[in-house]
Design an enzyme around this catalytic site. Structure first.
Site, short mmCIF file in Angstrom:
data_model
loop_
_atom_site.label_atom_id
_atom_site.label_comp_id
_atom_site.label_asym_id
_atom_site.label_seq_id
_atom_site.Cartn_x
_atom_site.Cartn_y
_atom_site.Cartn_z
N SER A 169 -26.50 1.05 -26.71
CA SER A 169 -27.68 1.35 -25.89
C SER A 169 -28.26 2.69 -26.28
CB SER A 169 -27.28 1.37 -24.40
OG SER A 169 -28.27 2.07 -23.66
N GLN A 171 -30.60 4.16 -24.72
CA GLN A 171 -30.86 4.96 -23.52
C GLN A 171 -29.62 5.77 -23.17
OE1 GLN A 171 -32.21 2.07 -20.64
NE2 GLN A 171 -34.24 1.91 -21.58
N ASP A 312 -35.43 -6.29 -27.43
CA ASP A 312 -36.59 -6.50 -26.56
C ASP A 312 -37.46 -7.67 -27.01
OD1 ASP A 312 -35.80 -4.41 -24.95
OD2 ASP A 312 -37.10 -2.94 -25.92
N LYS A 339 -31.62 -6.48 -18.20
CA LYS A 339 -32.93 -5.88 -18.49
C LYS A 339 -33.80 -5.97 -17.23
CE LYS A 339 -32.13 -4.74 -22.77
NZ LYS A 339 -32.00 -3.32 -23.10
N ARG A 343 -32.83 -11.89 -18.49
CA ARG A 343 -33.70 -12.56 -19.46
C ARG A 343 -33.07 -13.83 -20.04
NH1 ARG A 343 -36.42 -7.17 -22.30
NH2 ARG A 343 -37.89 -6.82 -20.59
N ARG A 387 -42.06 -8.41 -20.35
CA ARG A 387 -41.86 -9.15 -21.61
C ARG A 387 -41.74 -10.66 -21.36
NH1 ARG A 387 -41.86 -4.91 -24.97
NH2 ARG A 387 -40.59 -3.13 -24.38
#
Ligand code: S3P
Length: 435
Positions: A169, A171, A312, A339, A343, A387
């Site tokens: 990750s 982030q 993504d 996310k 997803r 998205r």
């Protein structure tokens, strides 16, 4: 609440050029890191082609609370020192995971307490992955509920840590590296496979004492100098048009797209699915152009270290998979479950509603493409996930689609629907109030 109604395109243009907005990940970093730099060392920085979308504006507002002045002047945003701010920070991160996680690392060792909150989706997303390494460095947090937002960070002296993350990750990595800039001793962070490296590139340009060796980054205490940033177009936004090229048989050219190798996995997958993908220029975070044409012929296998390089893009790659002739198997993508929505579940449900054979697995999905045969118009919920909304809008170009609750698209891509209309001279894609 707004829906999109997308009618199938009966007359696509032969060739289209689409200019995508600035890269979201780089935009957050350009504003936040320059804020830390000007607060420490004064000076100013200009950020050109910043993504003007809700998520990045959350970071801009947070940086103003930190004490920066962030002003738009023509095509650039200028970051300089603002009026001195005291007292606790109170930041609403909205839907933006990048704002929340990077900020946690940035504020953990600084002098002011901070309260970070988010919308319903962000408040469900895991923060333990950031809290744990930062707490090991001495940071102090209190959460109302588990390891989730809202979180209060109390200033503390930090010390370096050696940390191996279970997830790839960017982030988390960025949060730890930002905290490491204020920690005593070295901070050594290892990730299981390379995630996007915009933080390492920008911190290095700004003079941070950072060394990168494969999946391990080592940072020591240091300050940053402000630097100007020219933000390339976002490859994650460009991916929608690459898939549209395959779904409609249009030749799409995308100038000035960021082609950082830690982000460009979608190009390889679309080529494996049979599209002709031509790239010119690029390198590091510099932009290049991408031209995509041809048709989606084969399924693809997506797993392992490829996943962080296109994480993504997986919702729209799943749409591409549905129009190939063959089976696409996605594995090692359990991150998709945490996310902006789950997803895996949301994409598979949407594909099934379109009549596509698709199965969810714990860490991915399996999609059986039949060249679009048997696909039908559907109504798909965005679940507040930008998205998801855009991916199913692309599918709608072939089979028709009502995408419900699309206001979330403003978090990353204003102007998406207008650009979608450019694909056909007789486009019937419209925005409408939800019934
Ligand atoms: C981002 C990292 C990725 C990505 C997100 C942006 C960033 O998240 O999915 O959209 O800017 O660092 P993770 O770090 O959770 O993988």
């Amino acid at each position: 609440m707004t829906d999109w109604v997308i009618e199938p395109v009966d007359a696509a243009r032969g060739q289209v050029e689409i200019r995508v907005p600035g890269d979201k990940s780089i935009s957050h970093r350009a504003i936040l890191f320059n804020t830390l730099a000007v607060l420490e060392n004064g000076g100013a920085a200009r950020v050109v082609n910043l993504l003007d979308a809700e998520d990045v504006m959350r970071t801009v507002v947070a940086c103003e609370q930190l004490g920066a002045q962030v002003v738009r002047r023509g095509d650039a945003w200028e970051v300089s020192r603002g009026a001195t701010r005291d007292g606790p920070l109170d930041v609403d991160c909205g839907n933006s995971g990048t704002t929340a996680r990077l900020l946690l690392g940035a504020v953990a060792g600084r002098g002011r307490p901070a309260r970070l909150a988010g919308d319903a989706s962000l408040s469900r997303r895991p923060m333990g992955r950031v809290i744990e390494p930062l707490a090991a460095m001495g940071a102090r947090f209190s959460a109302a509920e588990g390891q989730r937002l809202p979180l209060v960070v109390t200033p503390a002296a930090l010390c370096g840590v050696t940390w191996t993350s279970k997830v790839a990750s960017a982030q988390v990595k960025s949060a730890v590296l930002l905290a490491g800039l204020l920690a005593e001793g070295a901070t050594v962070y290892t990730e299981p496979s390379p995630s996007r490296d915009h933080t390492e590139r920008l911190l290095t340009r700004m003079g941070a004492p950072l060394q990168v060796d494969g999946c391990t980054s080592t940072i020591r205490a240091g300050t940053l100098r402000p630097v100007d940033v020219d933000v390339p177009g976002d490859i994650s936004s460009a991916a929608f048009w690459m898939v549209a090229a395959g779904v409609l048989g249009v030749a799409v050219t995308l100038p000035d797209v960021g082609l950082n190798p830690t982000r460009s996995g979608c190009l390889e997958v679309l080529a494996a699915m049979g599209l002709q993908v031509d790239v010119a220029g690029g390198g590091g975070d510099a932009p290049g152009s991408v031209a995509v044409q041809g048709s989606l012929t084969r399924g693809a296998t997506i797993g392992g270290a490829l996943v962080p390089r296109l994480v993504d893009e997986l919702p729209v790659l799943a749409i591409a998979a549905a129009f190939t002739h063959g089976e696409t198997v996605i594995t090692d993508a359990e991150e998709l479950r945490v996310k902006e929505s789950d997803r895996i579940a949301v994409v598979v449900n949407g594909l099934q509603a379109m009549g596509v054979e698709a199965y969810a697995t714990p860490g991915g999905m399996r999609i059986v493409g039949r060249g679009g045969e048997g696909v039908r118009a559907a109504v798909v919920e965005s679940h507040g996930d930008h998205r998801i909304a855009m991916a199913f809008a692309i599918a709608g170009l072939r089979c028709g689609m009502r995408v419900r609750d699309v206001d979330c698209v403003a978090t990353s891509y204003r102007g998406f629907l207008e650009q979608l209309r450019d694909l056909s001279p007789r486009s019937r894609a419209m925005s409408t109030d939800a019934p």
